[in-house]
Write a protein that holds these residues in place. Structure first.
Motif, PDB file in Angstrom:
ATOM      1  N   THR A 265       0.855  -1.046  -0.026  1.00 33.76           N
ATOM      2  CA  THR A 265       0.049  -0.057   0.241  1.00 33.76           C
ATOM      3  C   THR A 265       0.916   1.331   0.038  1.00 33.76           C
ATOM      4  O   THR A 265       0.603   2.137  -0.488  1.00 33.76           O
ATOM      5  CB  THR A 265      -0.948   0.174   1.345  1.00 33.76           C
ATOM      6  OG1 THR A 265      -0.180  -0.064   2.514  1.00 33.76           O
ATOM      7  CG2 THR A 265      -2.004  -1.142   1.205  1.00 33.76           C
ATOM      8  N   LEU A 266       1.905   1.106   0.647  1.00 28.28           N
ATOM      9  CA  LEU A 266       2.766   2.498   0.780  1.00 28.28           C
ATOM     10  C   LEU A 266       3.623   2.693  -0.842  1.00 28.28           C
ATOM     11  O   LEU A 266       3.626   3.594  -1.106  1.00 28.28           O
ATOM     12  CB  LEU A 266       3.986   2.294   2.025  1.00 28.28           C
ATOM     13  CG  LEU A 266       3.438   2.412   3.304  1.00 28.28           C
ATOM     14  CD1 LEU A 266       4.446   2.126   4.280  1.00 28.28           C
ATOM     15  CD2 LEU A 266       2.607   3.758   3.475  1.00 28.28           C
ATOM     16  N   ALA A 267       3.990   1.539  -1.005  1.00 30.12           N
ATOM     17  CA  ALA A 267       4.796   1.568  -2.673  1.00 30.12           C
ATOM     18  C   ALA A 267       3.622   2.040  -3.552  1.00 30.12           C
ATOM     19  O   ALA A 267       3.946   2.882  -4.472  1.00 30.12           O
ATOM     20  CB  ALA A 267       5.010   0.302  -2.832  1.00 30.12           C
ATOM     21  N   SER A 268       2.376   1.749  -3.560  1.00 28.32           N
ATOM     22  CA  SER A 268       1.369   2.159  -4.432  1.00 28.32           C
ATOM     23  C   SER A 268       1.063   3.587  -4.271  1.00 28.32           C
ATOM     24  O   SER A 268       1.101   4.498  -5.137  1.00 28.32           O
ATOM     25  CB  SER A 268       0.031   1.313  -4.495  1.00 28.32           C
ATOM     26  OG  SER A 268      -0.843   1.757  -4.990  1.00 28.32           O
ATOM     27  N   ALA A 269       0.700   3.921  -2.949  1.00 26.27           N
ATOM     28  CA  ALA A 269       0.525   5.593  -2.689  1.00 26.27           C
ATOM     29  C   ALA A 269       1.949   6.318  -2.961  1.00 26.27           C
ATOM     30  O   ALA A 269       1.656   7.228  -3.882  1.00 26.27           O
ATOM     31  CB  ALA A 269       0.028   5.667  -1.110  1.00 26.27           C
ATOM     32  N   ASN A 270       2.905   5.743  -2.856  1.00 28.88           N
ATOM     33  CA  ASN A 270       4.168   6.322  -3.223  1.00 28.88           C
ATOM     34  C   ASN A 270       4.287   6.695  -4.641  1.00 28.88           C
ATOM     35  O   ASN A 270       4.559   7.778  -5.269  1.00 28.88           O
ATOM     36  CB  ASN A 270       5.396   5.830  -2.790  1.00 28.88           C
ATOM     37  CG  ASN A 270       6.717   6.520  -2.523  1.00 28.88           C
ATOM     38  OD1 ASN A 270       6.678   7.614  -2.437  1.00 28.88           O
ATOM     39  ND2 ASN A 270       7.726   5.941  -2.745  1.00 28.88           N
ATOM     40  N   GLY A 271       4.061   5.793  -5.501  1.00 25.40           N
ATOM     41  CA  GLY A 271       4.155   5.765  -6.744  1.00 25.40           C
ATOM     42  C   GLY A 271       2.910   6.744  -7.593  1.00 25.40           C
ATOM     43  O   GLY A 271       3.021   7.411  -8.320  1.00 25.40           O
ATOM     44  N   CYS A 272       2.139   6.534  -6.506  1.00 23.84           N
ATOM     45  CA  CYS A 272       0.625   7.489  -7.192  1.00 23.84           C
ATOM     46  C   CYS A 272       0.928   8.935  -7.047  1.00 23.84           C
ATOM     47  O   CYS A 272       0.625   9.705  -7.978  1.00 23.84           O
ATOM     48  CB  CYS A 272      -0.467   6.951  -6.367  1.00 23.84           C
ATOM     49  SG  CYS A 272      -1.286   5.473  -6.955  1.00 23.84           S
ATOM     50  N   ILE A 273       1.546   9.192  -5.894  1.00 24.02           N
ATOM     51  CA  ILE A 273       2.129  10.724  -5.782  1.00 24.02           C
ATOM     52  C   ILE A 273       2.974  11.183  -6.734  1.00 24.02           C
ATOM     53  O   ILE A 273       2.915  12.049  -7.311  1.00 24.02           O
ATOM     54  CB  ILE A 273       2.871  10.905  -4.385  1.00 24.02           C
ATOM     55  CG1 ILE A 273       1.504  10.710  -3.333  1.00 24.02           C
ATOM     56  CG2 ILE A 273       3.196  12.457  -4.212  1.00 24.02           C
ATOM     57  CD1 ILE A 273       2.124  10.590  -1.972  1.00 24.02           C
TER      58      ILE A 273
END
Length: 465
Positions: A300-308
């Protein structure tokens, strides 16, 4: 007319740093998407049963393989921040580019919100297991988004190196769970009897409905395009990172369905918030439970990080071209990041993360992504028609053209029907939003665009012009 929001000339001369390699591209694409294996995909099982969930997994895999091949060719040629937005700007025209830019920003911002909601949900579930009831999820949601926004603000190399590490750990966690179950570590044996007892509990329409959430297995792999202006060798790194990414996700998606469908009843699986973590709990192994908890948090952190990273690049590119106020097109003088775009999108993500249910946020993200994939079908055909093979240098040439574009269009059309069956109101609302935004751009904002500055590729005149 003069755009009063234009950035000062000293800020406009700064550019993004070319510091990324194929591994960072892989980490960006897979990092955004891998959370789909940890949550969200299982709603497809709830829509149509286990078989429908598997069909949705593989059909969506074909769709996204087409997306990856098309993006690899066009983006390795149009190596500019903004990804599909930059493609639309050069190949089709300003109005389409504006809409595609909004598709990207909405898809990634909604996905970022969904990830933050999942972080809070998972921590609440763990607190309940330990006897602490009623955990307030909101501080953890805010902290996750703010921390990752700060990381993106400070520099892309550290951001995507961090993504590479935590994405690799989350992917390995899925492999370990699969191997552990195969070699008898689980106290609960795999059981697929529901496939024969209730193969299609809702009939063939269940398969169609399941396609909606089947996209969640792979949604976001097209985000590798957003790194085009920050990789050292776009012609090599973008196709390599993207194609390796889609292969990684195809493996992870199939293993995820296999393990979760064998360990969890399909009725529960179809509404579970964190299916892989729940599957690890069913095994009875404390070590697997801890590993999949870490994997869920990291994904979830990797996904949110990439989304930002991706949403800010799209917003930044539109500001730089004055499709939006040019104030958003500024680059930080020290960190060389689109810092204003990063900061501006944070409160939008927080509003949805704190005020909307998970399935609604997921649906908004899927719909925006689906509109973008539909554009890719036409974009690829027009690109090959205007600039045939041999007319310009390409970093990658995808095979079997135009079959991938046609298949992508057919699958997108089918998925629209699937979305309409369950979320027709949201589909119509999103279309109305983009229509209103298009009218605003056409009648007001386009007057500020410097039309000669937005076409940056040194290409010959298109065939037929």
């Amino acid at each position: 007319m003069v755009d009063q929001t234009a950035a000062p000339e000293t800020g406009e001369r700064l550019s993004l740093l070319r510091v990324l390699g194929p591994g960072h591209v892989w980490a960006l694409g897979v990092g955004i998407v891998l959370v789909g294996e940890y949550m969200g995909w299982n709603f497809s099982v709830g829509k149509g049963g286990m078989i429908a969930g598997l069909v949705a997994c593989w059909v969506a895999g074909v769709l996204y393989t087409c997306v990856a091949m098309i993006d690899s060719e066009v983006t390795s040629t149009v190596a500019s921040a903004g990804g599909q937005y930059a493609q639309a700007k050069h190949i089709i025209g300003p109005l389409m580019a504006f809409n595609v830019g909004l598709f990207l920003v909405m898809a990634y911002t909604m996905l970022e919100s969904a990830n933050a909601i999942t972080v809070g949900f998972l921590l609440d579930a763990v607190a309940n297991m330990s006897g602490h009831q009623g955990l307030d999820q909101r501080p953890f949601i805010i902290l996750a988004i703010m921390f990752l926004a700060w990381l993106n603000y400070r520099g892309v190399l550290a951001t995507l190196t961090f993504n590479f590490v935590i994405t690799a750990i989350a992917f390995v966690a899925i492999i370990v769970l699969f191997l552990a179950v195969q070699f008898g570590v689980s106290a609960t044996p795999l059981d697929y009897s529901a496939i024969t007892e209730e193969p299609l509990p809702y009939g063939w329409v269940g398969i169609l409905a399941a396609l909606h959430f089947g996209l969640w297995y792979y949604l976001g792999i097209e985000g590798t395009c957003q790194a085009a202006e920050e990789v050292r060798s776009p012609a090599r790194s973008l196709p390599l990172g993207t194609m390796c990414g889609i292969m990684t996700l195809l493996i992870a998606a199939t293993l995820t369905w296999y393990v979760c469908s064998g360990l969890l009843p399909w009725e529960y699986l179809g509404q579970a918030g964190t299916p892989l973590f729940d599957a690890a709990r069913v095994t009875g192994s404390f070590g697997l439970m801890v590993l999949l908890f870490i994997g869920t948090i990291f994904s979830t952190l990797a996904s949110a990080n990439g989304c930002i990273n991706d949403s800010s690049r799209a917003w930044f590119s539109m500001g730089r071209d004055r499709y939006l106020p040019a104030w958003f097109g500024a680059v930080h003088p020290r960190y060389r990041t689109p810092y204003r775009a990063i900061v501006f999108l944070v409160p939008i993500a927080l509003i949805f993360a704190l005020g909307a249910p998970l399935d609604q946020v997921v649906t908004f993200s899927i719909l925006s992504g689906l509109l973008g994939y539909t554009f890719m079908s036409f974009n690829m055909i027009i690109f090959r028609r205007k600039w045939p093979l041999g007319s310009i240098q390409r970093g990658y040439v995808h095979p079997f053209h135009p079959i991938p574009a046609v298949v992508l269009l057919v699958l997108c059309s089918t998925t629209y029907v699937a979305v309409f069956l369950g979320y027709g109101t949201q589909l119509i609302a999103m279309l109305l939003f983009y229509i209103v935004a298009s009218l605003w751009f056409h009648f007001w904002r386009y007057r500020f665009v410097k039309r000669g500055d937005q076409f940056t590729m040194p290409w010959p005149r298109p065939r037929g012009y």
